[in-house]
Design a protein around this motif. Structure first.
Motif, PDB file in Angstrom:
ATOM      1  N   MET A   1       0.859  -1.195   0.000  1.00  0.00           N
ATOM      2  CA  MET A   1       0.000   0.000   0.000  1.00  0.00           C
ATOM      3  C   MET A   1       0.894   1.244   0.000  1.00  0.00           C
ATOM      4  SD  MET A   1      -3.108   1.021  -0.118  1.00  0.00           S
ATOM      5  CE  MET A   1      -3.822  -0.612   0.132  1.00  0.00           C
ATOM      6  N   ARG A   2       0.846   2.016  -1.079  1.00  0.00           N
ATOM      7  CA  ARG A   2       1.756   3.152  -1.197  1.00  0.00           C
ATOM      8  C   ARG A   2       1.366   4.272  -0.224  1.00  0.00           C
ATOM      9  NH1 ARG A   2       2.226   4.299  -6.881  1.00  0.00           N
ATOM     10  NH2 ARG A   2       0.440   3.155  -7.653  1.00  0.00           N
ATOM     11  N   SER A   3       2.384   4.935   0.325  1.00  0.00           N
ATOM     12  CA  SER A   3       2.149   6.066   1.232  1.00  0.00           C
ATOM     13  C   SER A   3       2.642   7.372   0.631  1.00  0.00           C
ATOM     14  CB  SER A   3       2.847   5.825   2.575  1.00  0.00           C
ATOM     15  OG  SER A   3       4.241   5.661   2.399  1.00  0.00           O
ATOM     16  N   ASP A   4       3.323   7.284  -0.528  1.00  0.00           N
ATOM     17  CA  ASP A   4       3.767   8.469  -1.263  1.00  0.00           C
ATOM     18  C   ASP A   4       3.463   8.256  -2.743  1.00  0.00           C
ATOM     19  OD1 ASP A   4       5.270  10.396   0.589  1.00  0.00           O
ATOM     20  OD2 ASP A   4       6.117   8.456   1.134  1.00  0.00           O
ATOM     21  N   PHE A   5       3.409   9.363  -3.478  1.00  0.00           N
ATOM     22  CA  PHE A   5       3.070   9.293  -4.892  1.00  0.00           C
ATOM     23  C   PHE A   5       4.150   9.999  -5.711  1.00  0.00           C
ATOM     24  CE2 PHE A   5      -0.853   8.803  -2.587  1.00  0.00           C
ATOM     25  CZ  PHE A   5      -1.515   7.808  -3.280  1.00  0.00           C
ATOM     26  N   ASN A   6       4.288   9.557  -6.975  1.00  0.00           N
ATOM     27  CA  ASN A   6       5.240  10.172  -7.887  1.00  0.00           C
ATOM     28  C   ASN A   6       4.771  11.580  -8.220  1.00  0.00           C
ATOM     29  OD1 ASN A   6       6.708  11.007 -10.182  1.00  0.00           O
ATOM     30  ND2 ASN A   6       6.993   8.903 -10.868  1.00  0.00           N
ATOM     31  N   ILE A   7       5.530  12.564  -7.790  1.00  0.00           N
ATOM     32  CA  ILE A   7       5.141  13.954  -8.036  1.00  0.00           C
ATOM     33  C   ILE A   7       6.120  14.640  -8.993  1.00  0.00           C
ATOM     34  CG2 ILE A   7       3.949  14.200  -5.827  1.00  0.00           C
ATOM     35  CD1 ILE A   7       6.442  15.592  -4.732  1.00  0.00           C
ATOM     36  N   THR A   8       6.925  13.836  -9.667  1.00  0.00           N
ATOM     37  CA  THR A   8       7.969  14.387 -10.530  1.00  0.00           C
ATOM     38  C   THR A   8       7.671  14.201 -12.009  1.00  0.00           C
ATOM     39  OG1 THR A   8       9.639  13.937  -8.831  1.00  0.00           O
ATOM     40  CG2 THR A   8      10.426  14.324 -11.076  1.00  0.00           C
ATOM     41  N   ASP A   9       7.253  13.001 -12.399  1.00  0.00           N
ATOM     42  CA  ASP A   9       7.198  12.638 -13.807  1.00  0.00           C
ATOM     43  C   ASP A   9       5.855  12.868 -14.478  1.00  0.00           C
ATOM     44  OD1 ASP A   9       9.851  11.739 -13.637  1.00  0.00           O
ATOM     45  OD2 ASP A   9       9.194   9.780 -12.916  1.00  0.00           O
ATOM     46  N   LEU A  44      -5.383  12.783   8.671  1.00  0.00           N
ATOM     47  CA  LEU A  44      -6.180  12.890   7.450  1.00  0.00           C
ATOM     48  C   LEU A  44      -5.806  14.135   6.646  1.00  0.00           C
ATOM     49  CD1 LEU A  44      -9.686  11.846   8.848  1.00  0.00           C
ATOM     50  CD2 LEU A  44      -7.884  10.405   7.874  1.00  0.00           C
ATOM     51  N   GLU A  45      -4.932  14.965   7.216  1.00  0.00           N
ATOM     52  CA  GLU A  45      -4.402  16.137   6.516  1.00  0.00           C
ATOM     53  C   GLU A  45      -3.218  15.667   5.673  1.00  0.00           C
ATOM     54  OE1 GLU A  45      -2.164  20.222   7.815  1.00  0.00           O
ATOM     55  OE2 GLU A  45      -3.873  19.591   9.067  1.00  0.00           O
ATOM     56  N   TYR A  46      -3.544  15.124   4.506  1.00  0.00           N
ATOM     57  CA  TYR A  46      -2.549  14.398   3.722  1.00  0.00           C
ATOM     58  C   TYR A  46      -1.386  15.273   3.267  1.00  0.00           C
ATOM     59  CZ  TYR A  46      -4.564  16.481  -0.472  1.00  0.00           C
ATOM     60  OH  TYR A  46      -4.984  17.384  -1.420  1.00  0.00           O
ATOM     61  N   TRP A  47      -1.587  16.590   3.161  1.00  0.00           N
ATOM     62  CA  TRP A  47      -0.516  17.481   2.698  1.00  0.00           C
ATOM     63  C   TRP A  47       0.478  17.812   3.807  1.00  0.00           C
ATOM     64  CZ3 TRP A  47      -5.728  18.670   2.845  1.00  0.00           C
ATOM     65  CH2 TRP A  47      -6.128  19.587   3.819  1.00  0.00           C
ATOM     66  N   LEU A  53      -0.104   8.535   7.935  1.00  0.00           N
ATOM     67  CA  LEU A  53      -0.874   7.695   7.022  1.00  0.00           C
ATOM     68  C   LEU A  53      -0.314   7.681   5.608  1.00  0.00           C
ATOM     69  CD1 LEU A  53      -3.380   5.918   7.063  1.00  0.00           C
ATOM     70  CD2 LEU A  53      -4.758   7.947   6.567  1.00  0.00           C
ATOM     71  N   TRP A  54      -0.376   8.810   4.912  1.00  0.00           N
ATOM     72  CA  TRP A  54       0.196   8.944   3.573  1.00  0.00           C
ATOM     73  C   TRP A  54       0.381  10.428   3.287  1.00  0.00           C
ATOM     74  CZ3 TRP A  54      -2.855  11.345  -0.300  1.00  0.00           C
ATOM     75  CH2 TRP A  54      -4.212  11.480  -0.011  1.00  0.00           C
ATOM     76  N   HIS A  55       1.266  10.721   2.347  1.00  0.00           N
ATOM     77  CA  HIS A  55       1.629  12.116   2.117  1.00  0.00           C
ATOM     78  C   HIS A  55       1.567  12.444   0.634  1.00  0.00           C
ATOM     79  CE1 HIS A  55       4.761  15.368   1.438  1.00  0.00           C
ATOM     80  NE2 HIS A  55       3.841  15.953   2.161  1.00  0.00           N
ATOM     81  N   TYR A  56       1.022  13.640   0.353  1.00  0.00           N
ATOM     82  CA  TYR A  56       0.976  14.187  -0.998  1.00  0.00           C
ATOM     83  C   TYR A  56       0.885  15.699  -0.823  1.00  0.00           C
ATOM     84  CZ  TYR A  56      -0.740  14.750  -5.847  1.00  0.00           C
ATOM     85  OH  TYR A  56      -0.911  15.092  -7.171  1.00  0.00           O
ATOM     86  N   PRO A  57       1.809  16.477  -1.378  1.00  0.00           N
ATOM     87  CA  PRO A  57       1.913  17.891  -0.983  1.00  0.00           C
ATOM     88  C   PRO A  57       0.982  18.854  -1.697  1.00  0.00           C
ATOM     89  CG  PRO A  57       3.704  17.320  -2.467  1.00  0.00           C
ATOM     90  CD  PRO A  57       2.945  16.053  -2.215  1.00  0.00           C
ATOM     91  N   ASN A 369     -11.330   8.296  -0.640  1.00  0.00           N
ATOM     92  CA  ASN A 369     -11.576   8.619  -2.048  1.00  0.00           C
ATOM     93  C   ASN A 369     -10.413   9.367  -2.681  1.00  0.00           C
ATOM     94  OD1 ASN A 369     -14.075   7.395  -1.972  1.00  0.00           O
ATOM     95  ND2 ASN A 369     -15.241   9.287  -1.792  1.00  0.00           N
ATOM     96  N   ILE A 370      -9.787  10.265  -1.931  1.00  0.00           N
ATOM     97  CA  ILE A 370      -8.631  10.989  -2.453  1.00  0.00           C
ATOM     98  C   ILE A 370      -7.508  10.013  -2.772  1.00  0.00           C
ATOM     99  CG2 ILE A 370      -6.883  12.754  -1.994  1.00  0.00           C
ATOM    100  CD1 ILE A 370      -8.899  14.028  -0.021  1.00  0.00           C
ATOM    101  N   TRP A 371      -7.224   9.107  -1.839  1.00  0.00           N
ATOM    102  CA  TRP A 371      -6.123   8.151  -2.042  1.00  0.00           C
ATOM    103  C   TRP A 371      -6.401   7.271  -3.249  1.00  0.00           C
ATOM    104  CZ3 TRP A 371      -5.034   3.133  -2.742  1.00  0.00           C
ATOM    105  CH2 TRP A 371      -3.726   2.728  -2.569  1.00  0.00           C
ATOM    106  N   VAL A 372      -7.621   6.759  -3.375  1.00  0.00           N
ATOM    107  CA  VAL A 372      -7.955   5.882  -4.499  1.00  0.00           C
ATOM    108  C   VAL A 372      -7.788   6.630  -5.824  1.00  0.00           C
ATOM    109  CG1 VAL A 372      -9.828   4.614  -5.632  1.00  0.00           C
ATOM    110  CG2 VAL A 372      -9.494   4.390  -3.170  1.00  0.00           C
TER     111      VAL A 372
END
Length: 436
Positions: A1-9, A44-47, A53-57, A369-372
């Motif tokens: 289960m990913r906790s970070d996402f590709n924010i570069t490519d 739940l404040e993912y940024w 939990l998981w991070h996305y800026p 829903n955001i994560w999915v």
């Protein structure tokens, strides 16, 4: 289960955080309410990069959520802009509709002169929008008067205005921003269109306001379809719109997975000119599904059939019989895998009350829903730009990616787009449309 996402490519998906989510993150308390073990509401404040939990800026937030003059204190306004990228929407949709809360000078179908006078006299509204965006945004969209407002089928106060009048009001707004901007935010000049002619007219009038980048809206964005969006981008490219320092391009109001990959294809081509350039896109659907309809997204299994490239949703289980339940939440995500139905069903009123969810339940469901959505967007991009892309990417989408690359290389790109308009239009139709 990913906790970070590709924010570069890849092109960046922006969840359009609504005011309820932003407010409840800092106002709701748990007390004895059940909650996934080891976590707090702050997670739940993912940024926030310190959440467990998981991070996305990235996020988008619109001032159109608020009453004119409001100065909200919530999780978005408290965001650390050293680590979070906040895209501020100036409320152009609400202005065009005449639905900006607390501003009652506009009424449906006003005479054009009266509508123009009302907006020209709205200095308090412009000042409030400008000040809020300067204070709270990493990038902020300029205050545009959308061209769709002049369409007869709308209830807009500006429905009797001409395109030229809306454009002139927008230029006035741009001049207002230009002389007042303080450098606290990087402004994105909004480019509107209905058709290619209108896009060119708009572009020629606004292109001198070169700040931090651009936002593509209406017919110059996804609403016009892929052919028109590509026309706008190449028109702007030829005028040097994507030089260094003009590093962000936002496409408003689009969330489909097929758009995620074509926007990545456009970003890859523009990065040949400006390696720092980022394209983003947004939707509020994750919150409409989670908070209004109380539905949960289901992670799609992507294949080369376009009908799998959607985000299906199902009603999240809700019943007084589920209060206190240890039954696992049936949909997978970073938070979903830690939830039980008892974490959602907490209001034990009586057997005749259909609502067992509280505000915290809606926060949990929306975070799921955001994560999915983010996971599906990333998997779509990974599929479309892999060496074996034919396995999990529809042929039409592959063809569009290849045609985008060819359009950027074409000497006569206008002729190239016109020649391949049928393929681009097929991409832009619904997968359920009988013509597709």
């Amino acid at each position: 289960m990913r906790s970070d996402f590709n924010i570069t490519d890849y092109a960046v998906f922006l969840p359009a955080i609504n005011d309820t989510y932003a407010r409840c993150l800092v106002t709701e308390t748990l007390g004895n309410r059940p909650f996934p073990a080891g976590l707090s509401i702050e997670d739940l404040e993912y940024w926030n990069e310190s959440n467990k939990l998981w991070h996305y800026p990235y996020l988008l937030h619109s001032i159109g959520n608020y009453q004119v003059g409001a100065n909200p204190d919530n999780a978005v306004t408290r965001a650390d802009r050293n680590t979070a990228v906040v895209i501020g929407d100036s409320g152009g949709y609400q202005i065009g509709q005449g639905s900006l809360k607390g501003y009652n000078a506009l009424t449906p179908h006003m005479p054009a002169a009266a509508a123009i006078d009302a907006w020209n006299g709205a200095d308090d509204v412009r000042s409030w929008i400008f000040g809020w965006l300067e204070a709270n945004s990493t990038y902020a969209m300029s205050i545009d008067m959308p061209l769709w407002a002049a369409e007869e089928k709308t209830e807009s106060p500006f429905s009797n205005c001409t395109r030229e009048q809306l454009l002139q009001m927008t230029v006035n707004n741009l001049q207002y921003i230009d002389v007042r901007r303080q450098g606290h935010t990087k402004w994105l000049n909004v480019v509107q269109g209905i058709d290619n002619v209108a896009t060119e007219q708009w572009w020629n009038a606004v292109k001198k306001f070169r700040w931090g980048g651009w936002a593509l809206a209406g017919g110059a964005g996804s609403k016009g379809g892929l052919a028109q969006l590509l026309y706008a981008v190449l028109l702007m490219r030829d005028d040097g719109a994507f030089a260094e320092g003009l590093d962000w391009v936002h496409t408003l109001g689009v969330s489909e997975l097929k758009w995620a990959i074509v926007l990545t294809a456009i970003q890859r081509n523009l990065r040949k000119t400006n390696p720092k350039l980022t394209i983003s896109f947004d939707t509020s659907s994750v919150f409409q599904q989670g908070m209004r309809r109380e539905n949960a997204y289901v992670s799609p299994v992507l294949t080369n059939d376009a009908k799998t490239w959607v985000l299906p949703s199902e009603s999240s289980p809700q019943s007084y019989k589920k209060v206190g339940s240890t039954e696992p939440f049936p949909f997978s995500s970073a938070i979903g895998d830690k939830m039980t139905l008892g974490h959602l069903n907490v209001q034990d009123w009586d057997a005749f009350d259909k609502r067992q969810y509280d505000n915290v339940s809606l926060l949990l469901l929306s975070n799921h829903n955001i994560w999915v959505t983010l996971d599906a967007v990333q998997r779509a991009n990974e599929s479309a730009f892999s060496t074996n892309r034919e396995d999990n990417t529809p042929k039409l989408y592959i063809d569009c990616i290849d045609l985008i690359d060819a359009a950027f290389a074409a000497r006569d790109w206008r002729g190239f787009i016109a020649k391949n308009k049928g393929t681009f239009d097929a991409h832009s139709r619904s997968i359920y449309d009988k013509k597709s």
